[in-house]
Scaffold this motif. Sequence first.
Motif, PDB file in Angstrom:
ATOM      1  N   ARG A   1       7.500  -9.916 -33.136  1.00  0.00           N
ATOM      2  CA  ARG A   1       6.458 -10.929 -33.184  1.00  0.00           C
ATOM      3  C   ARG A   1       5.128 -10.350 -33.653  1.00  0.00           C
ATOM      4  O   ARG A   1       4.739  -9.253 -33.269  1.00  0.00           O
ATOM      5  N   ARG A   2       4.424 -11.106 -34.530  1.00  0.00           N
ATOM      6  CA  ARG A   2       3.101 -10.733 -35.008  1.00  0.00           C
ATOM      7  C   ARG A   2       2.050 -11.603 -34.318  1.00  0.00           C
ATOM      8  O   ARG A   2       2.368 -12.617 -33.698  1.00  0.00           O
ATOM      9  N   THR A   3       0.797 -11.220 -34.462  1.00  0.00           N
ATOM     10  CA  THR A   3      -0.280 -11.924 -33.754  1.00  0.00           C
ATOM     11  C   THR A   3      -0.380 -13.385 -34.161  1.00  0.00           C
ATOM     12  O   THR A   3      -0.783 -14.227 -33.356  1.00  0.00           O
ATOM     13  N   GLN A   4      -0.004 -13.706 -35.402  1.00  0.00           N
ATOM     14  CA  GLN A   4      -0.107 -15.093 -35.863  1.00  0.00           C
ATOM     15  C   GLN A   4       1.091 -15.937 -35.441  1.00  0.00           C
ATOM     16  O   GLN A   4       1.116 -17.141 -35.675  1.00  0.00           O
ATOM     17  N   HIS A   5       2.078 -15.302 -34.823  1.00  0.00           N
ATOM     18  CA  HIS A   5       3.282 -16.019 -34.429  1.00  0.00           C
ATOM     19  C   HIS A   5       3.133 -16.656 -33.049  1.00  0.00           C
ATOM     20  O   HIS A   5       2.438 -16.128 -32.175  1.00  0.00           O
ATOM     21  N   ALA A   6       3.838 -17.775 -32.850  1.00  0.00           N
ATOM     22  CA  ALA A   6       3.927 -18.390 -31.526  1.00  0.00           C
ATOM     23  C   ALA A   6       4.931 -17.611 -30.677  1.00  0.00           C
ATOM     24  O   ALA A   6       5.677 -16.760 -31.183  1.00  0.00           O
ATOM     25  N   ASP A   7       4.953 -17.912 -29.380  1.00  0.00           N
ATOM     26  CA  ASP A   7       5.852 -17.209 -28.463  1.00  0.00           C
ATOM     27  C   ASP A   7       7.304 -17.350 -28.885  1.00  0.00           C
ATOM     28  O   ASP A   7       7.758 -18.437 -29.287  1.00  0.00           O
ATOM     29  N   THR A   8       8.040 -16.258 -28.775  1.00  0.00           N
ATOM     30  CA  THR A   8       9.480 -16.280 -29.011  1.00  0.00           C
ATOM     31  C   THR A   8      10.165 -17.083 -27.908  1.00  0.00           C
ATOM     32  O   THR A   8       9.769 -17.020 -26.738  1.00  0.00           O
ATOM     33  N   VAL A   9      11.189 -17.854 -28.279  1.00  0.00           N
ATOM     34  CA  VAL A   9      11.961 -18.603 -27.287  1.00  0.00           C
ATOM     35  C   VAL A   9      13.440 -18.274 -27.454  1.00  0.00           C
ATOM     36  O   VAL A   9      13.877 -17.814 -28.521  1.00  0.00           O
ATOM     37  N   GLY A  10      14.188 -18.502 -26.391  1.00  0.00           N
ATOM     38  CA  GLY A  10      15.619 -18.236 -26.413  1.00  0.00           C
ATOM     39  C   GLY A  10      16.422 -19.477 -26.103  1.00  0.00           C
ATOM     40  O   GLY A  10      15.972 -20.355 -25.353  1.00  0.00           O
ATOM     41  N   LEU A  11      17.612 -19.556 -26.684  1.00  0.00           N
ATOM     42  CA  LEU A  11      18.501 -20.687 -26.441  1.00  0.00           C
ATOM     43  C   LEU A  11      19.906 -20.158 -26.211  1.00  0.00           C
ATOM     44  O   LEU A  11      20.451 -19.427 -27.050  1.00  0.00           O
ATOM     45  N   LEU A  12      20.470 -20.514 -25.079  1.00  0.00           N
ATOM     46  CA  LEU A  12      21.829 -20.123 -24.734  1.00  0.00           C
ATOM     47  C   LEU A  12      22.762 -21.280 -25.033  1.00  0.00           C
ATOM     48  O   LEU A  12      22.570 -22.394 -24.520  1.00  0.00           O
ATOM     49  N   LEU A  13      23.779 -21.058 -25.863  1.00  0.00           N
ATOM     50  CA  LEU A  13      24.780 -22.070 -26.169  1.00  0.00           C
ATOM     51  C   LEU A  13      26.057 -21.743 -25.416  1.00  0.00           C
ATOM     52  O   LEU A  13      26.599 -20.637 -25.560  1.00  0.00           O
ATOM     53  N   VAL A  14      26.528 -22.700 -24.623  1.00  0.00           N
ATOM     54  CA  VAL A  14      27.722 -22.494 -23.805  1.00  0.00           C
ATOM     55  C   VAL A  14      28.708 -23.624 -24.058  1.00  0.00           C
ATOM     56  O   VAL A  14      28.333 -24.714 -24.501  1.00  0.00           O
ATOM     57  N   ALA A  15      29.979 -23.359 -23.760  1.00  0.00           N
ATOM     58  CA  ALA A  15      30.997 -24.381 -23.959  1.00  0.00           C
ATOM     59  C   ALA A  15      30.913 -25.473 -22.905  1.00  0.00           C
ATOM     60  O   ALA A  15      31.282 -26.624 -23.147  1.00  0.00           O
ATOM     61  N   ASP A  16      30.399 -25.123 -21.716  1.00  0.00           N
ATOM     62  CA  ASP A  16      30.313 -26.092 -20.627  1.00  0.00           C
ATOM     63  C   ASP A  16      29.218 -25.640 -19.669  1.00  0.00           C
ATOM     64  O   ASP A  16      28.865 -24.449 -19.634  1.00  0.00           O
ATOM     65  N   LYS A  17      28.679 -26.572 -18.897  1.00  0.00           N
ATOM     66  CA  LYS A  17      27.621 -26.204 -17.949  1.00  0.00           C
ATOM     67  C   LYS A  17      27.527 -27.218 -16.829  1.00  0.00           C
ATOM     68  O   LYS A  17      27.832 -28.401 -17.009  1.00  0.00           O
ATOM     69  N   ASN A  18      27.104 -26.732 -15.676  1.00  0.00           N
ATOM     70  CA  ASN A  18      26.752 -27.574 -14.545  1.00  0.00           C
ATOM     71  C   ASN A  18      25.235 -27.714 -14.584  1.00  0.00           C
ATOM     72  O   ASN A  18      24.511 -26.734 -14.400  1.00  0.00           O
ATOM     73  N   ASP A  19      24.731 -28.910 -14.820  1.00  0.00           N
ATOM     74  CA  ASP A  19      23.293 -29.094 -15.040  1.00  0.00           C
ATOM     75  C   ASP A  19      22.460 -28.689 -13.831  1.00  0.00           C
ATOM     76  O   ASP A  19      21.333 -28.200 -13.977  1.00  0.00           O
ATOM     77  N   ALA A  20      22.992 -28.888 -12.641  1.00  0.00           N
ATOM     78  CA  ALA A  20      22.247 -28.492 -11.440  1.00  0.00           C
ATOM     79  C   ALA A  20      22.115 -26.970 -11.370  1.00  0.00           C
ATOM     80  O   ALA A  20      21.042 -26.434 -11.052  1.00  0.00           O
ATOM     81  N   VAL A  21      23.178 -26.262 -11.679  1.00  0.00           N
ATOM     82  CA  VAL A  21      23.132 -24.795 -11.691  1.00  0.00           C
ATOM     83  C   VAL A  21      22.170 -24.309 -12.762  1.00  0.00           C
ATOM     84  O   VAL A  21      21.389 -23.372 -12.552  1.00  0.00           O
ATOM     85  N   VAL A  22      22.187 -24.956 -13.921  1.00  0.00           N
ATOM     86  CA  VAL A  22      21.272 -24.591 -15.002  1.00  0.00           C
ATOM     87  C   VAL A  22      19.826 -24.780 -14.554  1.00  0.00           C
ATOM     88  O   VAL A  22      18.963 -23.935 -14.790  1.00  0.00           O
ATOM     89  N   ARG A  23      19.541 -25.901 -13.906  1.00  0.00           N
ATOM     90  CA  ARG A  23      18.175 -26.204 -13.482  1.00  0.00           C
ATOM     91  C   ARG A  23      17.638 -25.146 -12.512  1.00  0.00           C
ATOM     92  O   ARG A  23      16.512 -24.653 -12.663  1.00  0.00           O
ATOM     93  N   TYR A  24      18.448 -24.766 -11.520  1.00  0.00           N
ATOM     94  CA  TYR A  24      18.016 -23.738 -10.577  1.00  0.00           C
ATOM     95  C   TYR A  24      17.849 -22.388 -11.274  1.00  0.00           C
ATOM     96  O   TYR A  24      16.929 -21.628 -10.978  1.00  0.00           O
ATOM     97  N   SER A  25      18.727 -22.080 -12.198  1.00  0.00           N
ATOM     98  CA  SER A  25      18.669 -20.783 -12.893  1.00  0.00           C
ATOM     99  C   SER A  25      17.430 -20.686 -13.770  1.00  0.00           C
ATOM    100  O   SER A  25      16.789 -19.636 -13.839  1.00  0.00           O
ATOM    101  N   LEU A  26      17.072 -21.779 -14.439  1.00  0.00           N
ATOM    102  CA  LEU A  26      15.896 -21.773 -15.303  1.00  0.00           C
ATOM    103  C   LEU A  26      14.617 -21.561 -14.497  1.00  0.00           C
ATOM    104  O   LEU A  26      13.675 -20.923 -14.979  1.00  0.00           O
ATOM    105  N   ALA A  27      14.585 -22.090 -13.287  1.00  0.00           N
ATOM    106  CA  ALA A  27      13.382 -21.972 -12.467  1.00  0.00           C
ATOM    107  C   ALA A  27      13.039 -20.531 -12.132  1.00  0.00           C
ATOM    108  O   ALA A  27      11.877 -20.204 -11.873  1.00  0.00           O
ATOM    109  N   GLY A  28      14.031 -19.647 -12.153  1.00  0.00           N
ATOM    110  CA  GLY A  28      13.784 -18.255 -11.802  1.00  0.00           C
ATOM    111  C   GLY A  28      13.521 -17.350 -12.980  1.00  0.00           C
ATOM    112  O   GLY A  28      13.410 -16.129 -12.811  1.00  0.00           O
TER     113      GLY A  28
END
Length: 345
Positions: free
Chosen positions: A276-303
């Motif tokens: 990342r350079r100074t003119q760039h916005a914050d880097t973000v990440g995206l996890l692609l999964v075959a399946d997910k439990n949305d409640a588990v995802v929500r708690y995991s993201l909070a941490g």
Amino acid sequence: MTNTTPIPSGYASALAELKQQVRNARFTAQRRVNTELVRLYWGIGATILQRQEAEGWGSNVIGRLASDLRAEFPDMKGFSRANLFYMRRLAGEWPADAVVQQAVGQLPWGHITVLLDRLDDHHLRDWYAHEAATHGWSRNVLEHQIKTSAHARLQAAPTNFPATLPAGDSDLAQQLTKDPYVLDFLALDGDAKERHLEQALVDRIIDTLRELGEGFAFVGRQVHFDVDGDDFYVDLLFFHVEQLRYVVIELKTGKFKPEYLGQLGFYVALVDDRLRRTQHADTVGLLLVADKNDAVVRYSLAGQQSPVGVASYDLLPPAARAALPSEADLVSALRPEPDTLHGEA
């Protein structure tokens, strides 16, 4: 004969500016011509509707009208019998001012027929018309977006962006997400391994970029980082040229597990520090999964401290997946009939 006139120092920039003016004027003229054509088609459709209500015009009369219009205007395309029925549907779907004030009036006629054929809901037609006009979707892209229910998927991935990014920037980053991502172009089954999925996405990079959305540029696969002698490899790395930010994508072919976000967060921090350079916005990440439990995802993201999101991926478009029999249907279909179990009397 060669022109030997000296070129002034500002000539190149002036020429570039004039070229852009010509392009803009040509585009504006084409847009106006298209709008006038849609307005004309709406007028023809409105006349047909009025005559049908007042005089009971049927299919045969509309066919005769198509023949007479083609005979009178042989150089104009679009006066087929089928097209006149589309014109009638256009007039019945949108009011007169729509061809000037709404997005549908900015679309080519072929796009409008797709909206009429593929969608029954008026609000969805307006949504797809707006997106197609805003992003310059081709007719094929519009067909793809409708087939894969883009209206329900865009910006839908659960993320922690509001908690980890500055106000305003979190909304921009959320616009980069979908849930689920439809990867039907890969022609893979549900048992594909992660490395095969990665390779297929790279092999079909044009389709991958189209599914990711506008503005994504491919940086690399298995991008290597040396951290004090330890080797790490980012599955897929992209750069968004409009938001000026790196996007780290990690793939998991199984169901979501909380520990996956720790690995993704590490890679986001690594890319943010190394690339990342100074003119760039914050880097973000995206996890692609075959399946997910949305409640588990929500708690995991909070941490998580790094800006990350989680989305599922489908190897079939939603319509095709909905048409598949459920597990219960398959079990029921395979269950033997009572006579088969006990023999016929």
